[in-house]
Design an enzyme around this catalytic site. Structure first.
Site, PDB file in Angstrom:
ATOM      1  N   HIS A 191       9.252 -17.954  17.238  1.00  0.00           N
ATOM      2  CA  HIS A 191      10.649 -18.008  16.807  1.00  0.00           C
ATOM      3  C   HIS A 191      11.036 -19.374  16.264  1.00  0.00           C
ATOM      4  O   HIS A 191      11.853 -19.485  15.358  1.00  0.00           O
ATOM      5  CB  HIS A 191      11.569 -17.630  17.975  1.00  0.00           C
ATOM      6  CG  HIS A 191      11.633 -16.153  18.178  1.00  0.00           C
ATOM      7  ND1 HIS A 191      11.654 -15.578  19.411  1.00  0.00           N
ATOM      8  CD2 HIS A 191      11.646 -15.151  17.282  1.00  0.00           C
ATOM      9  CE1 HIS A 191      11.697 -14.264  19.278  1.00  0.00           C
ATOM     10  NE2 HIS A 191      11.687 -13.986  17.992  1.00  0.00           N
ATOM     11  N   GLU A 433      -7.174  -1.353  -2.027  1.00  0.00           N
ATOM     12  CA  GLU A 433      -7.378  -2.287  -0.914  1.00  0.00           C
ATOM     13  C   GLU A 433      -8.669  -2.001  -0.160  1.00  0.00           C
ATOM     14  O   GLU A 433      -8.893  -2.530   0.925  1.00  0.00           O
ATOM     15  CB  GLU A 433      -6.158  -2.291   0.024  1.00  0.00           C
ATOM     16  CG  GLU A 433      -5.666  -0.931   0.444  1.00  0.00           C
ATOM     17  CD  GLU A 433      -4.383  -0.975   1.269  1.00  0.00           C
ATOM     18  OE1 GLU A 433      -3.984  -2.053   1.713  1.00  0.00           O
ATOM     19  OE2 GLU A 433      -3.791   0.100   1.470  1.00  0.00           O
ATOM     20  N   ASP A 457      -5.780  -6.385   2.891  1.00  0.00           N
ATOM     21  CA  ASP A 457      -6.853  -5.522   3.381  1.00  0.00           C
ATOM     22  C   ASP A 457      -8.114  -5.667   2.540  1.00  0.00           C
ATOM     23  O   ASP A 457      -9.224  -5.661   3.078  1.00  0.00           O
ATOM     24  CB  ASP A 457      -6.398  -4.057   3.391  1.00  0.00           C
ATOM     25  CG  ASP A 457      -5.630  -3.734   4.664  1.00  0.00           C
ATOM     26  OD1 ASP A 457      -6.076  -4.159   5.738  1.00  0.00           O
ATOM     27  OD2 ASP A 457      -4.578  -3.084   4.575  1.00  0.00           O
ATOM     28  N   CYS A 504       0.165  -6.879  -4.418  1.00  0.00           N
ATOM     29  CA  CYS A 504       1.239  -6.993  -3.435  1.00  0.00           C
ATOM     30  C   CYS A 504       0.791  -7.647  -2.138  1.00  0.00           C
ATOM     31  O   CYS A 504       1.571  -7.777  -1.208  1.00  0.00           O
ATOM     32  CB  CYS A 504       1.873  -5.628  -3.153  1.00  0.00           C
ATOM     33  SG  CYS A 504       0.725  -4.434  -2.500  1.00  0.00           S
TER      34      CYS A 504
HETATM   35  C1  PEP Z   1      -2.340  -5.383   1.749  1.00  0.00           C
HETATM   36  O1  PEP Z   1      -3.213  -4.859   2.433  1.00  0.00           O
HETATM   37  O2  PEP Z   1      -2.548  -6.329   0.951  1.00  0.00           O
HETATM   38  C2  PEP Z   1      -0.946  -4.918   1.834  1.00  0.00           C
HETATM   39  C3  PEP Z   1      -0.018  -5.371   1.026  1.00  0.00           C
HETATM   40  O3  PEP Z   1      -0.649  -4.056   2.811  1.00  0.00           O
HETATM   41  P1  PEP Z   1      -0.436  -4.450   4.341  1.00  0.00           P
HETATM   42  O4  PEP Z   1      -0.442  -5.953   4.434  1.00  0.00           O
HETATM   43  O5  PEP Z   1       0.846  -3.834   4.733  1.00  0.00           O
HETATM   44  O6  PEP Z   1      -1.638  -3.832   4.975  1.00  0.00           O
HETATM   45 MG    MG Z   2      -2.862  -2.980   3.406  1.00  0.00          MG
END
Ligand code: PEP
Ligand code: MG
Length: 576
Positions: A191, A433, A457, A504
Site C-alpha cells: 500500500h 500469448e 504471458d 497489451c
Molecule cells: C498478458 O498476458 O500480456 C496480458 C495482457 O494478460 P494478463 O496479464 O491479464 O494475463
Molecule cells: Mg495473459
C-alpha cells in the site's frame, strides 16, 4: 559513500536528508503487571485514540487523493476492530499478567508465522497492514509518536527511511518536505508503494540491510525508476545525479504535455495508445481525452468482485458504461481470463500442479458454455453503445477460434430471436500469448479481425519462466531475442493478412521497446493509464523507418543484454 540497490517502487529522482523511522526501536519487553483490568482499560483507550486518528487520516486522504487511497485507513480500522485477534491479546494479559503492548506483539508474531505460510504474494503482503496497526497501537500505548526522528532544521527535503513504512507515515509527512521513500521491506503491490505512486513520490523498496547503512541526517539520493540509491554521495556522484534529475524533470514535463497529443511518429505512422482497465479504480478514473480507447478490459475483476457469477444484466451494465464513457472510441473487452494466478472460489476450479498450463481462460469458457454465453450476450448488448470489440485470451489453435466465434454466433442468434439489439459486425480478435499462437499466426490472422499480443504471458511461455516467481525474474526477460523474434513473426503475419496487431502486455510501455513497436508496424499499444504520456512522448520522437534500419541486427543479437544495449542506444538517441 554507500551505494544501495533495491526494487524501484515509484519512479522519479529525489535528494534529501535521511529521517529514519524507529531508529533504536526495540520490541516491547515482557513486563509483568499487577492489575489486568487496568491494562485492558489502557488498551481500550489506546484503541479509541487510534480509531479517531484513522478516521481523520481517512477524511484527509479522501479529500486529497480519493477513495482508493483513503480505503487503506478504513482497512486499518477494520483490523483494529478485530475482536478475535485483540481478544487473544487481552486473554494473554489476564492469564499471563503481562503488559498489553507485549501481548499484542506476541499475537502479531504468531500471525506473522501463519501469514508466512501463505503462497499468495498479495495476501502475504497484507500482513504488513496488521503489523502496521499493531505497531501504531503499541506506539500510542507507550506514548511515543511513531518513533520518527525529528526533522533537521533547515532540511531542504526529507527521505523517509524505514524497515517498513506505513501508509499513515506517508500521508502524515509534510508533503512540502517529503522527497522520497526508502524501505527495507515491502513489495511492489504494498500500500505504501501504491500511495507513493499516487502522490508522485519516488520510492524504493526491498533494500537489504538498510538500517545498518543509513543514519539520521545522512544525505541520500535515490532513483525510484532504477531502484538505485546512494548514501552520502561524493561530489562527482552528486553532480551526475543532479544531471539525471534535471533530465528526468524535463522528460516528465514532456510526458505530461504529450498525454493530450496524438501519437504520430516522425514519419507519419499513427499508433493508437489505449489503456488497460477493468478494476474499479481504473474504470472510475478513465479519461477518454488522454487515450484512443481501451485496449484491454480485463473482465475477470468483475467476476472477482462478486460472490457468485455476475449476471448478464450486471455485466452488460458495466460494459455499456465503459462503452459510453469511451464516447465512440474502441473498447476491447477480453472474455473471462480466469485460472492461472487468478482464482474464483465459486467456480470450483480444480487444484492443479501447473495452473498456468492448465484449466484457464478460453479453455474454461469453451468448457462451460452457459458462463461463456452470458458474457458474450452481455458484451453484444453493450455493443450498440459504442465501438465495442471482443477478444479471446490464451488461444492455441484454430479450433478454439472457430469454437469461440461459433459461441458468439449462437449468442447473436438468441438476441436476434429475442429482439434485443446488438452490433452484428462486432470485431472479434484474439490474444497472442502462447508460442502455439505465434507459430500459427498466419492461419489465425486469416480468421480473426485483430491480434493483441499478451506479452506478460507470452514471455513466460516462450522462456519457460513463471511470471510470478521472483527467483527466475532474470530469465523472464522481455529482451530475450526469442521473445522479440516471436513478436516479429506475429507482426509480419498480421501485416500479410491485413489485420491490425496491438500489444497489451507490460512491454507495450517499456520505454526502450517503444521504437521497436513502431518499426514493426504495431498499430496499437495498450498500457497502464500512468504510462500513456511516456508512450506517446517516445512515439512522437521516433521515426519508424529509421528505427527499422537501426535495429536490423537486433534479431541476431546473441544475448538479451546485447539486445537491451542496442535498444537503449536507440532510445537515448530518440529522447535525449
Ligand atoms: C498478458 O498476458 O500480456 C496480458 C495482457 O494478460 P494478463 O496479464 O491479464 O494475463
Ligand atoms: Mg495473459
Amino acid at each position: 559513500m554507500v551505494e544501495l540497490q533495491g526494487i524501484g517502487g515509484a519512479p522519479g529522482c529525489a535528494i534529501g536528508v535521511a529521517v529514519v523511522k524507529n531508529a533504536g526501536k526495540t520490541a516491547p519487553e515482557r513486563r509483568i503487571i499487577d492489575d489486568p483490568a487496568e491494562e485492558i482499560e489502557r488498551f481500550h483507550a489506546a484503541r479509541d485514540t487510534h480509531m479517531r486518528r484513522l478516521e481523520s487520516l481517512y477524511t484527509e486522504t479522501l479529500d486529497r487523493l480519493g477513495e482508493k487511497e483513503a480505503g487503506i485507513f478504513k482497512a486499518h480500522q477494520i483490523i483494529l476492530q478485530d475482536e478475535y485477534f485483540f481478544g487473544q491479546a487481552l486473554e494473554r494479559v489476564t492469564k499471563e499478567r503481562v503488559a498489553v503492548d507485549y501481548a499484542i506483539e506476541e499475537e502479531k508474531r504468531i500471525a506473522a508465522a501463519a501469514f508466512a505460510e501463505i503462497d499468495d504474494e498479495y495476501l502475504r503482503e497484507r500482513f504488513s497492514d496488521i503489523e502496521t496497526v499493531c505497531h501504531e497501537l503499541i506506539c500510542i500505548l507507550n506514548d511515543h509518536n511513531n518513533n520518527f526522528a525529528s526533522i533537521p532544521q533547515n532540511a531542504g527535503g526529507v527521505i523517509l527511511v524505514a524497515e517498513e513504512l506505513t501508509p499513515a507515515d506517508t500521508v502524515r509527512m509534510d508533503k512540502d518536505l517529503l522527497r522520497g521513500l526508502l524501505t527495507e521491506k515491502g513489495g511492489s503491490t504494498s500500500h505504501t508503494v501504491i500511495l507513493a505512486r499516487a502522490l508522485g513520490i519516488p520510492a524504493i523498496v526491498g533494500v537489504r540491510d538498510l538500517s545498518s547503512q543509513i543514519k539520521n541526517g545522512h544525505t541520500v539520493i535515490l532513483d525510484g525508476g532504477t531502484g538505485q540509491a546512494c548514501v552520502n554521495p561524493t561530489r562527482e556522484r552528486l553532480r551526475n545525479f543532479k544531471q539525471t534529475k534535471l533530465e528526468e524533470d524535463r522528460r516528465r514535463a514532456g510526458y505530461e504535455k504529450a498525454k493530450r497529443e496524438k501519437a504520430v511518429t516522425l514519419d507519419g505512422r499513427v499508433v493508437r495508445v489505449n489503456v488497460n482497465t477493468g478494476d474499479a479504480d481504473s474504470l472510475r478514473n478513465f479519461d477518454k481525452d488522454v487515450c484512443d480507447g481501451v485496449g484491454l478490459f480485463r473482465t475477470e475483476f468483475l467476476y472477482m468482485d462478486h460472490a457468485d457469477y455476475p449476471t448478464e444484466e450486471e455485466q452488460s451494465a458495466v460494459y455499456r458504461d465503459m462503452a459510453e464513457k469511451a464516447g465512440g472510441k474502441e473498447v476491447i473487452i477480453r472474455t473471462l481470463d480466469i485460472g492461472g494466478d487468478k482464482q474464483l472460489g465459486y467456480m470450483c476450479l480444480p487444484e492443479e500442479d501447473n495452473p498456468f498450463l492448465g484449466y484457464r481462460a478460453i479453455r474454461i469458457c469453451l468448457d462451460r458454455p452457459a458462463v461463456f454465453n452470458a458474457q458474450l450476450r452481455a458484451i453484444l448488448r453493450a455493443s450498440v453503445y459504442g465501438d465495442v470489440k471482443i477478444m479471446f485470451p490464451m488461444i492455441v489453435s484454430l479450433d478454439e477460434v472457430r469454437a469461440a466465434k461459433a459461441a458468439t454466433k449462437r449468442a447473436m442468434d438468441e438476441l436476434r430471436a429475442e429482439g434485443i439489439p446488438f452490433n452484428k459486425d462486432i470485431k472479434q480478435g484474439i490474444m497472442i500469448e502462447t508460442p502455439a499462437s505465434v507459430f500459427i499466426s498466419d492461419q489465425l490472422a486469416r480468421n480473426v479481425d485483430f491480434f493483441s499480443i499478451g506479452s506478460n504471458d507470452l514471455i513466460q511461455y516462450v522462456t519457460a519462466s513463471d511470471r510470478m516467481n521472483d527467483k527466475i525474474q532474470h530469465i523472464y526477460d522481455s529482451c530475450n531475442v526469442s521473445v522479440l523474434r516471436a513478436i516479429r513473426i506475429v507482426a509480419d503475419n498480421a501485416a500479410k493478412a491485413g489485420i491490425p496487431v496491438g500489444i497489451c502486455g507490460e512491454v507495450a510501455s517499456e520505454a526502450r521497446l517503444i521504437p521497436l513497436w513502431a518499426a514493426l508496424g504495431i498499430a496499437e499499444l495498450s498500457v497502464a493509464p500512468a504510462f500513456v504520456g511516456r508512450v506517446k512522448y517516445v512515439l512522437r520522437r521516433t521515426s519508424a523507418a529509421k528505427t527499422r534500419q537501426d535495429l536490423e541486427s537486433l534479431f541476431d543479437c546473441e544475448s538479451a543484454d546485447e539486445a537491451r544495449a542496442l535498444l537503449d542506444k536507440i532510445l537515448a538517441g530518440i529522447i535525449d
